[in-house]
Design an enzyme around this catalytic site. Structure first.
Site, mmCIF file in Angstrom:
data_model
loop_
_atom_site.group_PDB
_atom_site.id
_atom_site.type_symbol
_atom_site.label_atom_id
_atom_site.label_comp_id
_atom_site.label_asym_id
_atom_site.label_seq_id
_atom_site.Cartn_x
_atom_site.Cartn_y
_atom_site.Cartn_z
ATOM 1 C CB THR A 125 -0.933 0.008 1.231
ATOM 2 O OG1 THR A 125 -1.647 -1.239 1.261
ATOM 3 C CG2 THR A 125 -1.935 1.142 1.187
ATOM 4 C CB THR A 131 -7.888 0.178 -3.066
ATOM 5 O OG1 THR A 131 -8.225 0.533 -1.724
ATOM 6 C CG2 THR A 131 -8.331 -1.224 -3.326
ATOM 7 C CD GLU A 245 -3.196 -10.482 3.186
ATOM 8 O OE1 GLU A 245 -3.708 -10.176 2.088
ATOM 9 O OE2 GLU A 245 -2.420 -9.747 3.798
HETATM 10 C C1 LIG Z 1 -3.903 -1.633 10.616
HETATM 11 C C2 LIG Z 1 -3.609 -1.770 9.146
HETATM 12 C C3 LIG Z 1 -2.618 -2.638 8.736
HETATM 13 C C4 LIG Z 1 -2.278 -2.730 7.392
HETATM 14 N N1 LIG Z 1 -1.225 -3.529 6.999
HETATM 15 C C5 LIG Z 1 -0.803 -3.483 5.711
HETATM 16 C C6 LIG Z 1 0.398 -4.171 5.318
HETATM 17 O O1 LIG Z 1 1.036 -4.846 6.117
HETATM 18 N N2 LIG Z 1 0.816 -4.054 4.028
HETATM 19 C C7 LIG Z 1 0.139 -3.298 3.123
HETATM 20 O O2 LIG Z 1 0.590 -3.252 1.976
HETATM 21 N N3 LIG Z 1 -1.001 -2.645 3.453
HETATM 22 C C8 LIG Z 1 -1.481 -2.725 4.724
HETATM 23 N N4 LIG Z 1 -2.619 -2.035 5.091
HETATM 24 C C9 LIG Z 1 -3.306 -1.233 4.100
HETATM 25 C C10 LIG Z 1 -4.672 -1.794 3.715
HETATM 26 O O3 LIG Z 1 -4.517 -2.896 2.892
HETATM 27 C C11 LIG Z 1 -5.427 -0.622 3.074
HETATM 28 O O4 LIG Z 1 -5.708 0.329 4.077
HETATM 29 C C12 LIG Z 1 -6.686 -1.085 2.419
HETATM 30 O O5 LIG Z 1 -6.391 -1.924 1.324
HETATM 31 C C13 LIG Z 1 -7.484 0.107 1.929
HETATM 32 O O6 LIG Z 1 -6.667 0.990 1.213
HETATM 33 P P1 LIG Z 1 -6.659 2.567 1.561
HETATM 34 O O7 LIG Z 1 -6.503 2.692 3.030
HETATM 35 O O8 LIG Z 1 -5.661 3.260 0.729
HETATM 36 O O9 LIG Z 1 -8.106 3.009 1.193
HETATM 37 P P2 LIG Z 1 -8.595 3.693 -0.151
HETATM 38 O O10 LIG Z 1 -8.107 2.931 -1.350
HETATM 39 O O11 LIG Z 1 -8.310 5.134 -0.062
HETATM 40 O O12 LIG Z 1 -10.144 3.442 -0.022
HETATM 41 C C14 LIG Z 1 -10.911 4.016 1.062
HETATM 42 C C15 LIG Z 1 -12.280 3.398 1.060
HETATM 43 O O13 LIG Z 1 -12.954 3.807 -0.126
HETATM 44 C C16 LIG Z 1 -13.711 2.760 -0.669
HETATM 45 N N5 LIG Z 1 -13.314 2.582 -2.079
HETATM 46 C C17 LIG Z 1 -12.129 2.837 -2.681
HETATM 47 N N6 LIG Z 1 -12.184 2.584 -4.000
HETATM 48 C C18 LIG Z 1 -13.431 2.146 -4.259
HETATM 49 C C19 LIG Z 1 -14.113 1.699 -5.423
HETATM 50 N N7 LIG Z 1 -13.508 1.666 -6.615
HETATM 51 N N8 LIG Z 1 -15.391 1.292 -5.298
HETATM 52 C C20 LIG Z 1 -16.020 1.322 -4.102
HETATM 53 N N9 LIG Z 1 -15.433 1.722 -2.969
HETATM 54 C C21 LIG Z 1 -14.151 2.128 -3.028
HETATM 55 C C22 LIG Z 1 -13.486 1.531 0.194
HETATM 56 O O14 LIG Z 1 -14.563 1.378 1.082
HETATM 57 C C23 LIG Z 1 -12.251 1.857 1.002
HETATM 58 O O15 LIG Z 1 -12.313 1.267 2.298
HETATM 59 C C24 LIG Z 1 -2.998 -1.967 6.434
HETATM 60 C C25 LIG Z 1 -4.027 -1.118 6.862
HETATM 61 C C26 LIG Z 1 -4.337 -1.010 8.193
HETATM 62 C C27 LIG Z 1 -5.425 -0.051 8.623
#
Ligand SMILES: Cc1cc2nc3c(=O)[nH]c(=O)nc-3n(C[C@H](O)[C@H](O)[C@H](O)COP(=O)(O)OP(=O)(O)OC[C@H]3O[C@@H](n4cnc5c(N)ncnc54)[C@H](O)[C@@H]3O)c2cc1C
Length: 387
Positions: A125, A131, A245
């Site tokens: 990330t 995402t 996972e």
């Molecule tokens: C405690 C914690 C541990 C983590 N550990 C890891 C790790 O070890 N390695 C790693 O790589 N990542 C890690 N992550 C990251 C995690 O995988 C991401 O937070 C998650 O995939 C969401 O990405 P984002 O936070 O960038 O949300 P964004 O991509 O900004 O999205 C925010 C919200 O918008 C909505 N959304 C976004 N796009 C769309 C769409 N096209 N259609 C509909 N809804 C949408 C979803 O509801 C999403 O929850 C961790 C996160 C947390 C909070």
């Protein structure tokens, strides 16, 4: 404890439960309050061999299937612990196992199996792409016998409690590839060496006691031999590992869900208000029964995903659906558990609020519920692509 029908994994369940019983609620509560790492608990799981369940015997692991591994994770959470502290060690090595060279497997896997090395971190990330992984900006550029990494990651878990990390970086610019999923590669990063030159770690304080970090890379050099598989195919390799996972995290949610149901049924049976146990009221019974039904249904999908994965069949749909159902069910159980503990649900000593916070994470990470719905709509049902 709520009775579940005995299954063929009862020996694993009993053994993991016996180990977990040495670490009572008070242990996990104190670690949570201190924002510490459950080092003794993880060390005990490691020396008992549980975290090496998926590593084949020829590399020092126990060569079990995903079904057995998922039962280990489930029982940790059902016992009041949080497998999130160590689940990376269980599945991150899958990428190496499926796509690493024989020399890489012989170099890394025996030490990961013994616990001498922890491979608990995966860096995917990024703050600007979220995402939308194909838009990552972290790059790795080949210079002689090294790769030079520049960029930034966010939310990278367990970096301070891991020796190695799998890193996804762009090796061909997005503009120069035919498909946006091409041109990314994965690397093994020696975390302690990286901290000495080129990688800065900034911890992120967060709602759960989950060690997670921002990482900054400035000309971090990685030996060329740390590339896993073929250059440019890293995105596909990462996706492969994500099915394991997601299924394991589904099992953790099922463990959480069963913990909540155990606690709330016991409490609702004992707590007397208006002259009778609160659990005698159907307004209390029904949300608990509903959550229990949802958990049992999620469990079936979890084992379907495991069976397909273990048979080397495609299981993307089932792994995603299992994670979706289980994360939703555990949250439903968490909500009922907190609600029917009344004010006591908020007191640390009941552990409900801690588990409530912990299980909520799984509707956002490692993949959000919306993205699973989008995957099912577009990749399973064939609806038009939205991105
Ligand atoms: C405690 C914690 C541990 C983590 N550990 C890891 C790790 O070890 N390695 C790693 O790589 N990542 C890690 N992550 C990251 C995690 O995988 C991401 O937070 C998650 O995939 C969401 O990405 P984002 O936070 O960038 O949300 P964004 O991509 O900004 O999205 C925010 C919200 O918008 C909505 N959304 C976004 N796009 C769309 C769409 N096209 N259609 C509909 N809804 C949408 C979803 O509801 C999403 O929850 C961790 C996160 C947390 C909070």
């Amino acid at each position: 404890m709520v009775r579940s029908a005995p299954d063929r994994y009862h020996e694993i369940r009993d053994a993991v439960r016996a180990l977990c019983a040495q670490f009572p609620d008070s242990y996990h509560r104190e670690i949570d309050a201190q924002r510490g790492y459950p080092e003794a608990f993880v060390a005990a799981l490691t020396s008992a061999g549980w975290l090496a369940a998926l590593i084949p015997q020829e590399y020092g692991g126990s060569g079990l299937g995903l079904a057995e591994a998922s039962v280990v994770m489930e029982e940790i959470n059902r016992s009041g612990g949080n497998a999130g502290a160590c689940h990376g060690q269980m599945y991150n090595m899958g990428t190496l196992l499926r796509h690493g060279s024989e020399a890489q497997k012989r170099f890394y896997l025996p030490k990961i199996a013994s616990g001498e090395w922890r491979l608990q971190s995966m860096g995917v990330t990024e703050p600007s792409s979220g995402t939308d992984t194909t838009k990552i900006r972290t790059t790795a550029t080949r210079r002689g016998d090294r790769w030079v990494v520049n960029g930034q990651k966010v939310w990278i878990s367990r970096v301070q409690h891991s020796d190695w990390m799998i890193l996804l970086a762009r090796t061909t610019p997005l503009a120069d590839v035919k498909k946006k999923t091409e041109g990314m590669s994965i690397f093994m990063v020696d975390l302690r060496a990286a901290e000495q030159g080129g990688m800065t770690v900034r911890p992120i304080a967060n709602m759960v006691n989950h060690e997670t970090n921002e990482l900054f890379f400035e000309n971090l050099e990685i030996p060329a031999e740390n590339l896993i598989g073929e250059e440019g195919r890293g995105f596909r390799y990462i996706l492969d590992g994500l099915n394991a996972e997601r299924t394991l995290i589904a099992a953790e949610c099922i463990g959480d869900g069963r913990w909540f149901i155990d606690r709330v049924t016991a409490y609702a049976g004992e707590r007397v208000v208006f002259g009778r146990p609160i659990g005698q009221n159907q307004g209390v019974q029904f949300p608990i029964a509903e959550a229990h039904i949802e958990i049992e249904a999620a469990d079936l999908m979890r084992f379907k995903a495991c069976a397909l994965f273990d048979a080397h069949e495609p299981c993307g749909a089932e792994a995603n659906m299992a994670k979706y159902l289980a994360a939703k069910a555990s949250w439903q159980a968490a909500d009922a558990c907190l609600q029917f503990h009344g004010g006591f649900g908020f007191a640390h000593e009941y552990d409900v609020e801690r588990k409530f916070r912990e299980t909520r994470l799984y509707q956002v990470a490692p993949i959000s519920t919306n993205l699973i719905l989008s995957y099912v709509a577009e990749h399973v049902l064939g609806l038009p692509r939205s991105f």
